[in-house]
Design an enzyme around this catalytic site. Structure first.
Site, mmCIF file in Angstrom:
data_model
loop_
_atom_site.group_PDB
_atom_site.id
_atom_site.type_symbol
_atom_site.label_atom_id
_atom_site.label_comp_id
_atom_site.label_asym_id
_atom_site.label_seq_id
_atom_site.Cartn_x
_atom_site.Cartn_y
_atom_site.Cartn_z
ATOM 1 N N ILE A 1 7.859 -2.108 7.060
ATOM 2 C CA ILE A 1 7.447 -0.622 7.329
ATOM 3 C C ILE A 1 8.061 0.008 5.906
ATOM 4 O O ILE A 1 9.239 -0.409 5.451
ATOM 5 C CB ILE A 1 8.469 0.047 8.289
ATOM 6 C CG1 ILE A 1 7.725 -0.604 9.511
ATOM 7 C CG2 ILE A 1 8.222 1.521 8.506
ATOM 8 C CD1 ILE A 1 6.336 -0.428 9.867
ATOM 9 N N LYS A 2 7.190 0.816 5.266
ATOM 10 C CA LYS A 2 7.641 1.471 4.093
ATOM 11 C C LYS A 2 8.102 2.741 4.310
ATOM 12 O O LYS A 2 7.721 3.658 4.842
ATOM 13 C CB LYS A 2 6.342 1.319 3.152
ATOM 14 C CG LYS A 2 6.768 1.463 1.576
ATOM 15 C CD LYS A 2 5.475 1.331 0.812
ATOM 16 C CE LYS A 2 5.816 1.170 -0.814
ATOM 17 N NZ LYS A 2 4.270 1.089 -1.502
ATOM 18 N N LEU A 3 9.473 2.902 3.800
ATOM 19 C CA LEU A 3 10.241 4.433 3.990
ATOM 20 C C LEU A 3 10.477 4.906 2.644
ATOM 21 O O LEU A 3 10.975 4.061 1.499
ATOM 22 C CB LEU A 3 11.458 3.960 4.876
ATOM 23 C CG LEU A 3 11.055 3.236 6.118
ATOM 24 C CD1 LEU A 3 12.518 2.601 6.587
ATOM 25 C CD2 LEU A 3 10.840 4.383 6.945
ATOM 26 N N ALA B 1 3.248 -1.064 4.819
ATOM 27 C CA ALA B 1 2.402 -0.057 5.281
ATOM 28 C C ALA B 1 3.638 1.230 5.397
ATOM 29 O O ALA B 1 4.594 1.231 6.001
ATOM 30 C CB ALA B 1 2.010 -0.157 6.783
ATOM 31 N N THR C 1 0.945 -1.091 -0.026
ATOM 32 C CA THR C 1 0.016 0.075 -0.085
ATOM 33 C C THR C 1 1.035 1.236 0.103
ATOM 34 O O THR C 1 1.961 1.269 0.267
ATOM 35 C CB THR C 1 -0.883 0.129 1.234
ATOM 36 O OG1 THR C 1 0.046 0.261 2.289
ATOM 37 C CG2 THR C 1 -1.749 -1.180 1.317
#
Length: 215
Positions: free
Chosen positions: A82-84, A56, A27
């Site tokens: 964890i999307k960075l 996310a 996402t």
């Protein structure tokens, strides 16, 4: 190659999971915004549908903010990744999460040098955006090739997650290059089944069967 569905729409995820070929979900803030729901609620519901990685993305642009948001998101479910963003702050935050054993997906990658930085800080996934490079006249597939070669040379464990996949040709090419994952919308996944000879062949088989069994 693993298949991830790129969406925040629960109905699409349920349909994709029913196909039996989906390994995870990605996402981003834009996809979540289209749902009109809070990210935490969407991610939690996704985790109840699929047992696989769920990316996310943090909204903060500073290191401390990214770490705070990321740690909260990681508490939703063990499968949350964890999307960075691939920025100085994003790379620093990635280093923090790697040290804590929290999986990460470094996104908005548009160069091999950026992919090298992500791998050096232990990113779980790197997301090169091939479609967006195509949009500005560059060949996004060349970037996948470069990253694959570089990661293989140095033995980096970061997985190449080909993103911004627009069509079945993109899927074919990233699979041949050796991307570990392809994330794409449901429309592209469903297009993979289609071939005119398959359709024509099935119509012939059914027509012949009908003739043979109609008296």
């Amino acid at each position: 190659m693993e298949f991830f569905l790129d969406t925040g729409v629960i109905a699409e995820i349920k349909e994709a999971v029913s196909l039996g070929i989906i390994d995870g979900v990605t996402t981003n803030p834009s996809l979540i915004a289209k749902t009109g729901r809070k990210q935490e609620d969407v991610i939690k519901e996704i985790s109840e549908i699929i047992d696989g990685p769920i990316s996310a993305e943090v909204i903060a642009t500073d290191v401390d903010g990214m770490i705070k948001e990321g740690e909260e998101l990681s508490k939703i479910h063990k499968n949350v990744v964890i999307k960075l963003p691939l920025t100085e702050a994003g790379i620093a935050a990635c280093k923090h999460f790697s040290a804590k054993g929290i999986k990460t997906n470094v996104t908005l990658c548009f160069s091999m040098n950026q992919a090298l930085l992500a791998a050096k800080v232990g990113a779980t996934y790197i997301s090169p955006f091939i479609g967006r490079l195509d949009d500005i006249g560059q060949n996004g597939l060349d970037l996948i090739t470069e990253i694959r070669q570089m990661y293989d040379i140095y033995g980096f464990q970061t997985k190449i997650l080909a993103a911004s996949i627009r069509n079945v040709t993109h899927v074919r090419e990233v699979a041949l290059i050796g991307a570990d994952v392809g994330t794409m919308p449901l429309s592209v996944i469903k297009s993979l089944y289609k071939h005119p000879l398959t359709t024509a062949g099935l119509e012939t088989f059914l027509a012949d069967h009908k003739k043979a069994n109609t008296k």
